[in-house]
Design an enzyme around this catalytic site. Structure first.
Site, short mmCIF file in Angstrom:
data_model
loop_
_atom_site.label_atom_id
_atom_site.label_comp_id
_atom_site.label_asym_id
_atom_site.label_seq_id
_atom_site.Cartn_x
_atom_site.Cartn_y
_atom_site.Cartn_z
N SER A 30 13.97 -3.82 3.99
CA SER A 30 12.50 -3.28 3.67
C SER A 30 11.35 -3.87 3.86
CB SER A 30 13.04 -2.34 3.01
OG SER A 30 12.98 -2.57 1.94
N THR A 51 9.09 0.05 0.56
CA THR A 51 8.28 -1.12 0.23
C THR A 51 8.44 -2.01 -1.10
OG1 THR A 51 6.74 0.96 1.03
CG2 THR A 51 5.46 -1.23 -0.33
N THR A 94 5.13 -3.82 4.18
CA THR A 94 7.13 -2.67 4.12
C THR A 94 7.03 -3.24 5.23
OG1 THR A 94 7.76 -0.77 3.43
CG2 THR A 94 5.77 -0.50 4.46
N ARG A 96 4.77 4.39 14.18
CA ARG A 96 4.32 4.86 12.73
C ARG A 96 4.00 4.34 11.77
NH1 ARG A 96 6.62 4.17 7.40
NH2 ARG A 96 6.68 6.26 6.81
N THR A 132 6.28 4.52 -3.86
CA THR A 132 7.40 3.51 -2.63
C THR A 132 7.45 4.88 -2.39
OG1 THR A 132 9.25 2.44 -2.01
CG2 THR A 132 8.13 2.91 -4.39
N GLY A 133 8.48 4.63 -1.17
CA GLY A 133 9.44 6.14 -0.58
C GLY A 133 8.54 6.39 0.96
N1 GLY Z 1 6.53 3.38 1.80
C1 GLY Z 1 6.54 3.11 2.89
C2 GLY Z 1 6.79 3.99 4.30
O1 GLY Z 1 6.82 5.23 4.21
O2 GLY Z 1 6.45 3.32 5.52
#
Ligand code: GLY
Length: 341
Positions: free
Chosen positions: A82, A202, A220, A230, A253-254
């Site tokens: 990730s 992240t 990330t 994206r 994060t998330g």
């Molecule tokens: N928090 C990382 C992302 O949504 O790309």
């Protein structure tokens, strides 16, 4: 009576969504106090990242150097899918990386949708220090990175390719936002809720150096199987990362879309400016996300904050968020973040 579920407790209970919550170590509900210098990071992979940062902080080094060195650890970890070079690709098979960095002077640099460069955090620092800009994206970011001498490499590892090939067989290949993860793997059991055990995302890192200066880094590969192009919260200054050397720093994060909608890290820092503790500020920012979009309860977002006094806060929507802490006392500490669910 006020409890740690605070603002949204009643509505979540009413909707039957309240879970057991994530119990933290003693004292964690009001935040944790570290001694200067110190560094904190998201997730369990934040432990080795912190240790790399500590090697710099412990010698009296600058927080900015520490967070860059720390962020490079998961970026080069081939087991980390990730962040960085082994990150899972987008739905078309491109590994596309996002990162941002901020220093104690309010300087910031970021790259988004950067391909074929293994260390986006160092490119983000070069954007900050060597250009008049803040954010470079896509082909332009790659061109800049190459001009700066960063090697161009194939980042799709055999393991990531195999995971992508497997995903393509099972997934409906529909061009719908976030269809890439559908139910976040609950059906397939492969991926899991973003930010959950099967899908840590992240690396957000915040450091306070011996001189009392703050810096932060965020890196990330974003959401696995995302639509091409994206961009999440991580390279968006104020969303995935914000540092104000007068007050404190925050990172997230998330699911980045929810963080961007609420300019989450900036919100956490501004709440700290108004007198909230880092813990309280993180909790309020998560509550804001849930208030504006109650369905976000099915996703994961976590905030981590560090103030000028070395106080740490962390809060998430779902249990399972962990964060790593490091100071002169201990360099391998990992704590569960508190959560509303
Ligand atoms: N928090 C990382 C992302 O949504 O790309």
């Amino acid at each position: 009576m006020l409890n740690r579920r605070g603002l949204i407790g009643a509505s979540l209970i009413g909707s039957g969504m309240m879970g057991g919550g994530a119990a933290s170590a003693a004292g964690a509900s009001s935040g944790i106090q570290l001694t200067r210098p110190c560094v904190v990071s998201t997730w369990d992979f934040g432990v080795p990242a912190n240790q790399a940062a500590w090697a710099i902080l412990n010698k009296g080094g600058r927080a900015l150097d520490a967070v860059e060195a720390g962020a490079r650890i998961p970026e080069q970890d081939l087991k980390n899918h990730s962040v960085g070079r082994a990150g899972y690709p987008d739905r078309d098979g491109h590994v596309s990386l996002d990162a941002s960095i901020m220093d104690e002077h309010g300087g910031c640099g970021a790259v988004a949708a950067l391909e074929q460069i293994a260390h986006p955090i160092s490119v983000a620092r070069a954007v900050m220090e060597k250009t008049p800009h803040v954010l470079l994206v896509g082909a332009g970011a790659l061109q800049f990175a190459q001009e700066q001498g960063f090697p161009r490499e194939e980042l799709l590892t055999p393991e990531s390719r195999a995971a992508w090939e497997a995903w393509k067989k099972e997934a409906r290949y529909a061009p719908k936002a976030n269809s890439e993860v559908g139910d976040y793997g609950k059906t397939s059991g492969r991926l899991g809720t973003p930010g959950g055990a099967g899908n840590h995302d992240t690396l957000g890192m915040l450091a306070l150096d011996a001189a009392g200066n703050l810096s932060g880094a965020c890196t990330t590969s974003g959401m696995a199987w995302k639509l091409r192009g994206r961009v999440g919260d991580s390279p968006i200054v104020g969303a995935g990362l914000y540092v104000d050397n007068e007050v404190g720093a925050a990172t997230s994060t998330g699911v980045g879309e929810e963080v961007i909608r609420n300019v989450g890290s900036f919100l956490v820092v501004e709440l700290m400016r108004q007198g909230r503790s880092p813990q309280d500020a993180c909790k309020e920012a998560v509550a804001r996300i849930l208030k504006k979009k109650p369905n976000a309860k099915d996703l994961q977002v976590g905030f981590l904050a560090l103030d000028k006094q070395g106080r740490v806060g962390a809060w998430a929507i779902q249990k399972g968020f962990s964060y790593a802490l490091c100071d002169g006392t201990r360099q391998d500490r990992l704590e569960p973040g508190e959560s509303f669910l």
